[in-house]
Scaffold this motif. Structure first.
Motif, PDB file in Angstrom:
ATOM      1  N   PRO A   1      11.898   1.590 -18.126  1.00 27.69           N
ATOM      2  CA  PRO A   1      11.518   2.393 -19.305  1.00 27.69           C
ATOM      3  C   PRO A   1      10.210   3.159 -19.142  1.00 27.69           C
ATOM      4  CG  PRO A   1      11.214   0.040 -19.705  1.00 27.69           C
ATOM      5  CD  PRO A   1      11.941   0.147 -18.416  1.00 27.69           C
ATOM      6  N   THR A   2       9.249   2.586 -18.365  1.00 31.43           N
ATOM      7  CA  THR A   2       7.970   3.263 -18.185  1.00 31.43           C
ATOM      8  C   THR A   2       7.566   3.222 -16.716  1.00 31.43           C
ATOM      9  OG1 THR A   2       6.631   1.276 -18.525  1.00 31.43           O
ATOM     10  CG2 THR A   2       7.233   2.545 -20.496  1.00 31.43           C
ATOM     11  N   VAL A   3       6.600   4.062 -16.379  1.00 24.87           N
ATOM     12  CA  VAL A   3       6.080   4.078 -15.016  1.00 24.87           C
ATOM     13  C   VAL A   3       5.412   2.745 -14.688  1.00 24.87           C
ATOM     14  CG1 VAL A   3       4.403   5.177 -13.481  1.00 24.87           C
ATOM     15  CG2 VAL A   3       5.800   6.585 -14.995  1.00 24.87           C
ATOM     16  N   HIS A   4       4.691   2.180 -15.653  1.00 26.66           N
ATOM     17  CA  HIS A   4       3.979   0.924 -15.403  1.00 26.66           C
ATOM     18  C   HIS A   4       4.948  -0.215 -15.102  1.00 26.66           C
ATOM     19  CE1 HIS A   4       0.426  -1.550 -15.355  1.00 26.66           C
ATOM     20  NE2 HIS A   4       0.939  -2.379 -16.257  1.00 26.66           N
ATOM     21  N   ASP A   5       6.072  -0.247 -15.811  1.00 31.73           N
ATOM     22  CA  ASP A   5       7.081  -1.271 -15.526  1.00 31.73           C
ATOM     23  C   ASP A   5       7.607  -1.130 -14.104  1.00 31.73           C
ATOM     24  OD1 ASP A   5       6.978  -2.452 -18.046  1.00 31.73           O
ATOM     25  OD2 ASP A   5       8.340  -0.966 -18.882  1.00 31.73           O
ATOM     26  N   ALA A   6       7.837   0.120 -13.699  1.00 32.02           N
ATOM     27  CA  ALA A   6       8.330   0.353 -12.340  1.00 32.02           C
ATOM     28  C   ALA A   6       7.296  -0.070 -11.302  1.00 32.02           C
ATOM     29  CB  ALA A   6       8.694   1.826 -12.165  1.00 32.02           C
ATOM     30  N   VAL A   7       6.015   0.190 -11.559  1.00 32.06           N
ATOM     31  CA  VAL A   7       4.954  -0.207 -10.634  1.00 32.06           C
ATOM     32  C   VAL A   7       4.906  -1.719 -10.480  1.00 32.06           C
ATOM     33  CG1 VAL A   7       2.447  -0.262 -10.310  1.00 32.06           C
ATOM     34  CG2 VAL A   7       3.572   1.870 -10.979  1.00 32.06           C
ATOM     35  N   LEU A   8       4.966  -2.442 -11.598  1.00 35.99           N
ATOM     36  CA  LEU A   8       4.925  -3.905 -11.537  1.00 35.99           C
ATOM     37  C   LEU A   8       6.094  -4.458 -10.733  1.00 35.99           C
ATOM     38  CD1 LEU A   8       3.868  -4.744 -15.213  1.00 35.99           C
ATOM     39  CD2 LEU A   8       2.431  -4.712 -13.164  1.00 35.99           C
ATOM     40  N   ARG A   9       7.281  -3.888 -10.935  1.00 35.93           N
ATOM     41  CA  ARG A   9       8.447  -4.350 -10.190  1.00 35.93           C
ATOM     42  C   ARG A   9       8.277  -4.102  -8.682  1.00 35.93           C
ATOM     43  NH1 ARG A   9      13.866  -6.196 -10.553  1.00 35.93           N
ATOM     44  NH2 ARG A   9      14.658  -6.011  -8.421  1.00 35.93           N
ATOM     45  N   CYS A  10       7.806  -2.918  -8.323  1.00 29.59           N
ATOM     46  CA  CYS A  10       7.635  -2.598  -6.903  1.00 29.59           C
ATOM     47  C   CYS A  10       6.585  -3.498  -6.257  1.00 29.59           C
ATOM     48  CB  CYS A  10       7.248  -1.131  -6.737  1.00 29.59           C
ATOM     49  SG  CYS A  10       8.557   0.035  -7.202  1.00 29.59           S
ATOM     50  N   ARG A  11       5.509  -3.791  -6.947  1.00 32.31           N
ATOM     51  CA  ARG A  11       4.463  -4.642  -6.388  1.00 32.31           C
ATOM     52  C   ARG A  11       4.949  -6.074  -6.209  1.00 32.31           C
ATOM     53  NH1 ARG A  11      -1.176  -4.204  -9.254  1.00 32.31           N
ATOM     54  NH2 ARG A  11      -1.787  -5.161  -7.258  1.00 32.31           N
ATOM     55  N   ARG A  12       5.717  -6.589  -7.190  1.00 36.90           N
ATOM     56  CA  ARG A  12       6.252  -7.945  -7.062  1.00 36.90           C
ATOM     57  C   ARG A  12       7.214  -8.041  -5.886  1.00 36.90           C
ATOM     58  NH1 ARG A  12       6.336  -8.074 -12.887  1.00 36.90           N
ATOM     59  NH2 ARG A  12       8.507  -7.373 -12.843  1.00 36.90           N
ATOM     60  N   LYS A  13       8.069  -7.028  -5.730  1.00 44.08           N
ATOM     61  CA  LYS A  13       9.043  -7.051  -4.645  1.00 44.08           C
ATOM     62  C   LYS A  13       8.345  -6.951  -3.294  1.00 44.08           C
ATOM     63  CE  LYS A  13      13.392  -4.997  -3.187  1.00 44.08           C
ATOM     64  NZ  LYS A  13      14.456  -3.999  -3.475  1.00 44.08           N
ATOM     65  N   SER A  14       7.307  -6.126  -3.207  1.00 44.38           N
ATOM     66  CA  SER A  14       6.572  -5.992  -1.953  1.00 44.38           C
ATOM     67  C   SER A  14       5.871  -7.291  -1.589  1.00 44.38           C
ATOM     68  CB  SER A  14       5.550  -4.855  -2.067  1.00 44.38           C
ATOM     69  OG  SER A  14       4.753  -4.770  -0.909  1.00 44.38           O
ATOM     70  N   ALA A  15       5.293  -7.963  -2.607  1.00 42.83           N
ATOM     71  CA  ALA A  15       4.614  -9.239  -2.352  1.00 42.83           C
ATOM     72  C   ALA A  15       5.605 -10.302  -1.889  1.00 42.83           C
ATOM     73  CB  ALA A  15       3.895  -9.698  -3.612  1.00 42.83           C
ATOM     74  N   ALA A  16       6.820 -10.291  -2.487  1.00 44.68           N
ATOM     75  CA  ALA A  16       7.830 -11.269  -2.092  1.00 44.68           C
ATOM     76  C   ALA A  16       8.291 -11.049  -0.660  1.00 44.68           C
ATOM     77  CB  ALA A  16       9.017 -11.195  -3.050  1.00 44.68           C
ATOM     78  N   CYS A  17       8.431  -9.779  -0.266  1.00 41.01           N
ATOM     79  CA  CYS A  17       8.889  -9.462   1.092  1.00 41.01           C
ATOM     80  C   CYS A  17       7.839  -9.818   2.133  1.00 41.01           C
ATOM     81  CB  CYS A  17       9.249  -7.991   1.205  1.00 41.01           C
ATOM     82  SG  CYS A  17      10.722  -7.540   0.248  1.00 41.01           S
ATOM     83  N   SER A  18       6.565  -9.636   1.767  1.00 37.75           N
ATOM     84  CA  SER A  18       5.511  -9.932   2.728  1.00 37.75           C
ATOM     85  C   SER A  18       5.265 -11.432   2.833  1.00 37.75           C
ATOM     86  CB  SER A  18       4.221  -9.214   2.329  1.00 37.75           C
ATOM     87  OG  SER A  18       3.781  -9.652   1.051  1.00 37.75           O
TER      88      SER A  18
END
Length: 721
Positions: free
Chosen positions: A704-721
């Motif tokens: 719904p918002t840019v901030h929601d998308a940012v949080l999702r991308c950061r969580r996924k990147s942290a999980a992958c690393s």
């Protein structure tokens, strides 16, 4: 042999045969709805299968006078409307005579056009302050069409002085020419009325939005140039041909210049005196409008004074000064237009209809906003259509709202269209009783009235420096509308201007402003990192923003700009990966123990420091004996996520959806995830109908918002690393 023309009728017969019939019809409609005549209401409900209440609501919408006339505050409004109506009528009378010259018809038809349409608009119009009637731009457009269809060359006949054709000279049959031109103007007006009425029924009031304000102002300024040039011959008292079509202004100026030696000095002196007097009156009215109870009626003073002077000094006979000539007394009976002339006028009538409506609705909305009420654009179309269509049977030409008269009607205290009705009655009095008085009126005085009334349009040249500072595109629209209309004529000029304005819209959507967004610390705001120093990007995340929808005209540019701004080109990355793979295979195939192929990665940033690129190179490192080469394969780019900010997007078509889906697949192939943020519900529905969510694209990629998308991308990147 000259063709006879009969435009003079008995005042009693004409008045009885036309105006009362029109008034009777309107009064019957008022009685029917105002007093709730039940048998007719029942008939309406049976025919249309609707309730009497719905029928009455439709009638109130069709006849807006029913909404305000029953509650008309006589004590508060009547005196103001009477003063305003008389003032407007005094201005409308000379303007009707003058603008008939622009329409290339005898002056009396300008008086007809100043009576019937005003009477009808009182019942059907929704604006309380506009003054309907003759208008310079519309009159000039009609005149160009009329001259094209009935040029002077068609009406030259051999002179009766010749004998058996020997030494015979051609003489212009003015009566036959005027008859034909009136027929053309009337048929054109009928068609204009039909088009406007049908557009109103189809709720096409929105068509006026395509005539943007810079376009209209540039167009009307060009029309003012055409009008002034067309009046030079009357001001100078020279005889020249009237031209139509492209380059009319140039041909007219050339014709006047070639006859400048034949200038009538008396005509010029009288015309200049009228111009100076009218200009002074307008200046005084503008400066002291708050102190003057009513504006100084400069036009009617000029008409009365010059008519008296012309009659007393026999200017027409002794000084060869052109005058108005015969003005028949009384109204003409209704006649059927010559519809055989219709085919040649269809495209012209569309242009006149749209220009007339755009002028009217712009004025109506201006006064409505100023005085706190609303106007219905569709009902205005219907009202203008009925005014033109019904009036055309009484020998009128097309009308619209006049800026100068509307300002007079509003500034003198007009509250409702009762003022307009009284103004039309002033014109009626002149037509029925004292029209013949104005027969000695010099045409140069009418030319002066026309020219001075165009001063407001020439002030629109001040738009150029203002638009230069604010909007270059709108300045281009203004200049194109002006130049095209001056050189090509008002009809072709309007077409070119509208086409250019539409092209500017396409240009704006094809070339939107794009940016990479960053977060402002301590807030949820995401702004352009190039414009705001406080905005910083998240590591490994690129937020791409474009202020346009995505469709066939800009989808390729959108994808290209996305790759350029983010610095992540999937094709280049894939090519680098393939090259790396080939080198790896080659290195593994070459079992030289003295060599080991080791990839070395150099990291660097571009000049804008928008994105970090990773460039792959290979160094051959001499080593001691080894079993085999060792190869490391890290990520080819530091960017792991791209967020598409679709907050400004309002629609997407199939071409745009395919382009976005393809670029998402390309990024996925190089391990860069793409998500969408700020997508509206309507846009989601369009994407769903286009089967956008299939394959690698899923609804879980939308946030719904840019901030929601940012949080999702950061969580996924942290999980992958």
């Amino acid at each position: 042999m000259k063709m006879p023309i009969t435009i003079s009728h008995s005042p009693t017969f004409c008045f009885v045969s036309s105006a009362p019939l029109l008034l009777l019809l309107l009064l019957l409609l008022l009685l029917f709805f105002f007093f709730d005549y039940k048998p007719l209401n029942l008939l309406v409900s049976v025919v249309y299968r609707c309730s009497s209440k719905k029928a009455k609501a439709a009638a109130f919408s069709f006849l807006p006078i029913l909404t305000w006339l029953p509650s008309y505050p006589v004590k508060q409004y009547l005196f103001s409307d009477v003063v305003s109506g008389l003032s407007t009528g005094v201005v409308q009378l000379p303007q009707g005579l003058a603008y008939a010259m622009l329409a290339a018809v005898p002056p009396v038809y300008g008086l007809y056009s100043s009576f019937y349409p005003v009477l009808l608009y009182t019942f059907f119009g929704t604006s309380r302050h506009v003054s309907v009637g003759t208008f310079a731009v519309i009159s000039l457009m009609i005149g160009a069409i009329v001259v094209r269809e009935a040029p002077d060359a068609m009406f030259y006949v051999p002179s009766a002085n010749g004998t058996n054709g020997t030494n015979a000279t051609a003489v212009l049959d003015v009566e036959a020419r005027d008859l034909k031109r009136v027929q053309v103007a009337v048929v054109l007006t009928t068609l204009v009325g039909i088009i406007q009425f049908v557009f109103g029924l189809l709720r096409f009031g929105f068509v006026a939005i395509y005539l943007t304000e810079p376009l209209v102002r540039g167009f009307t300024t060009a029309a003012a140039v055409h009008v002034v040039v067309s009046q030079l011959k009357y001001l100078l008292g020279v005889k020249t041909q009237r031209f139509s079509g492209p380059l009319t202004v140039i041909y007219s100026l050339k014709a006047v210049g070639s006859h400048i030696t034949n200038t009538n000095v008396s005509t010029v002196m009288l015309g200049l005196a009228c111009i100076v007097f009218l200009y002074v009156c307008k200046d005084l009215n503008e400066r002291f409008k708050k102190k003057l109870p009513i504006p100084i009626p400069g036009e009617i003073i000029v008409v009365i004074a010059t008519t008296s002077l012309s009659y007393g000094m026999s200017l027409s006979h002794d000084y060869q000064m052109d005058v108005v000539g015969k003005i028949p007394t009384g109204l003409l009976p209704p006649v059927t237009p010559e519809f055989s002339l219709l085919p040649n006028l269809i495209t012209d009538s569309i242009a006149v209809a749209i220009v007339g409506f755009s002028m009217g609705i712009s004025l109506a909305k201006t006064f409505a906003l100023k005085h706190g009420y609303s106007v219905d654009s569709n009902q205005e179309l219907i009202a203008l259509g009925l005014c033109n269509f019904l009036s055309s049977f009484f020998q009128t030409f097309a009308i619209t709202c006049s800026m100068s008269r509307s300002l007079v009607q509003e500034s003198t205290g007009g509250k409702t269209q009762i003022a307009g009705l009284l103004g039309s009655l002033v014109v009626l009095l002149v037509v029925v009783a004292i029209g013949f008085v104005f027969q000695p009126l010099p045409q140069t005085a009418l030319a002066a009235i026309i020219m001075v009334n165009l001063l407001g349009m020439f002030k629109q040249f001040r738009d150029i420096p203002a638009l230069w500072r604010t909007s270059k595109i709108e300045l281009a629209i203004w200049l194109v509308a002006f130049v095209a209309s001056v050189l090509l004529g008002l009809d072709y000029g309007l077409l070119v201007a509208v086409a250019f304005a539409i092209l500017t819209v396409i240009y704006r959507t094809q070339s939107p402003k794009s940016a990479i967004l960053g977060r402002v610390a301590g807030t949820g705001l995401y702004c352009d990192v190039d414009e705001y120093e406080e905005a910083t990007e998240y590591e490994g995340i690129k937020i791409f923003h474009s202020n346009s929808s995505i469709y066939f005209a800009n989808s390729d540019l959108y994808v290209y700009t996305l790759k350029e701004k983010t610095g992540v080109d999937p094709e280049a990355l894939q090519a680098a990966r393939d090259a790396q793979k080939k080198r790896t295979e080659k290195a593994n195939g070459n079992r030289n123990p003295s060599l080991n192929i080791v990839p070395v990665f150099d990291w660097f940033q571009n000049e804008q420091q928008e994105v970090t690129h990773e460039v792959l190179s290979y160094d051959i490192v001499p080593e001691g004996p080894s079993d085999e080469a060792i190869f490391l394969e890290p990520s080819l780019t530091a960017v792991h996520s791209v967020i598409l900010d679709w907050t400004p997007a309002t629609f997407i078509d199939s071409v745009g959806a395919k382009a976005i889906k393809q670029v998402i697949k390309e990024y996925a192939d190089v391990d860069v995830q793409v998500v969408i943020a700020g997508c509206s519900r309507c846009l989601l529905n369009e994407l769903d109908s286009l089967q956008f969510f299939s394959g690698v694209v899923t609804p879980e990629m939308v946030f719904p918002t840019v901030h929601d998308a940012v949080l999702r991308c950061r969580r996924k990147s942290a999980a992958c690393s």
